[in-house]
Design an enzyme around this catalytic site. Structure first.
Site, PDB file in Angstrom:
ATOM      1  N   ARG A 174      -9.317  28.240  10.525  1.00  0.00           N
ATOM      2  CA  ARG A 174      -8.609  29.541  10.461  1.00  0.00           C
ATOM      3  C   ARG A 174      -9.445  30.715  10.925  1.00  0.00           C
ATOM      4  O   ARG A 174      -9.010  31.854  10.849  1.00  0.00           O
ATOM      5  CB  ARG A 174      -8.050  29.812   9.067  1.00  0.00           C
ATOM      6  CG  ARG A 174      -7.158  28.683   8.648  1.00  0.00           C
ATOM      7  CD  ARG A 174      -6.204  29.032   7.595  1.00  0.00           C
ATOM      8  NE  ARG A 174      -5.447  27.811   7.305  1.00  0.00           N
ATOM      9  CZ  ARG A 174      -4.699  27.649   6.265  1.00  0.00           C
ATOM     10  NH1 ARG A 174      -4.554  28.613   5.400  1.00  0.00           N
ATOM     11  NH2 ARG A 174      -4.044  26.521   6.084  1.00  0.00           N
ATOM     12  N   VAL A 175     -10.670  30.440  11.395  1.00  0.00           N
ATOM     13  CA  VAL A 175     -11.460  31.528  11.957  1.00  0.00           C
ATOM     14  C   VAL A 175     -11.074  31.614  13.438  1.00  0.00           C
ATOM     15  O   VAL A 175     -11.824  31.200  14.330  1.00  0.00           O
ATOM     16  CB  VAL A 175     -12.970  31.301  11.751  1.00  0.00           C
ATOM     17  CG1 VAL A 175     -13.758  32.519  12.217  1.00  0.00           C
ATOM     18  CG2 VAL A 175     -13.262  31.038  10.287  1.00  0.00           C
TER      19      VAL A 175
END
Ligand SMILES: Cc1cc2nc3c(=O)[nH]c(=O)nc-3n(C[C@H](O)[C@H](O)[C@H](O)COP(=O)(O)O)c2cc1C
Length: 195
Positions: A174-175
């Site tokens: 999710r980065v």
């Protein structure tokens, strides 16, 4: 000489398009195109990217369409790609310039005859009573138009000249990465944004 940061932005777009096309999925060249009308109301639809290089992104349409009328009044536009197979997005904001008649005719000449005929017979975005009327017009044009079909004057092209390019790359953790390239007074600048 072109700006190396801008060259990098275009190269990244070309690379993402290549990888998306290599997935074998259809319409990886489709991009949503947002325009604004004279009252400031936005509208969006897909068009096909037909060429990209450092001059910008080229697409073609009918001069009678809503998008073409919007762009005539306000040449600022945005496009957005989402390439699901590679989980990447690209957003490009900029200003359009009209392509020359020669450029439009050259692209038209590469299209299949059936596509050329539909471009000839359809007054894009005008109402029609029934699609059978259009089918009959296409059949008549198919029987009567010589080969090659000439490009109608209503068929036009635009080049979106980028002022901002954002490339979003999804990540499992999710980065997600957002690389932004922006035209500034002293040249292009690069920045990384939080997802
Ligand atoms: C995948 C896809 C690609 C399309 N490509 C084009 C295109 O290259 N040019 C075009 O004029 N319309 C294209 N269309 C149709 C437009 O989305 C739109 O319906 C049409 O241009 C009329 O839009 P407007 O009235 O907002 O101007 C495409 C539609 C789809 C779904």
């Amino acid at each position: 000489m072109s700006d190396p940061i801008y060259s990098e932005a275009i190269a990244r777009l070309e690379d993402a398009l290549e990888r998306a096309r290599a997935s074998g999925r259809r319409n990886m060249d489709a991009m949503s195109l947002a325009t604004v009308d004279p009252t400031g109301a936005p509208s969006v639809r897909h068009v096909l990217l037909k060429a990209i290089d450092e001059r910008g992104l080229r697409f073609f349409t009918d001069a009678r369409s809503e998008k073409a009328r919007d762009l005539e009044g306000n040449p600022r536009a945005s496009v957005c790609f989402y390439w699901e197979p590679i989980e990447e997005q690209a957003r490009i904001d900029g200003t359009v310039v009209r392509l020359s008649d020669e450029d439009v005719a050259a692209d038209f000449a590469k299209r299949p005859r059936a596509g050329q005929i539909m471009i000839r017979v359809s007054a894009q975005s005008e109402p029609i009573d029934t699609l059978d009327t259009l089918r009959a017009a296409a059949a008549e044009a198919e029987a009567t138009l010589p080969d090659p079909v000439t490009c109608p004057s209503d068929w036009i092209g635009f080049c979106l000249v980028p002022q901002r390019i954002e490339h979003w790359q999804g990540s499992r953790d999710r980065v997600h990465s957002r690389s932004v390239f922006t035209a500034g007074e002293d040249g292009w600048v690069f920045s990384l944004l939080q997802p």
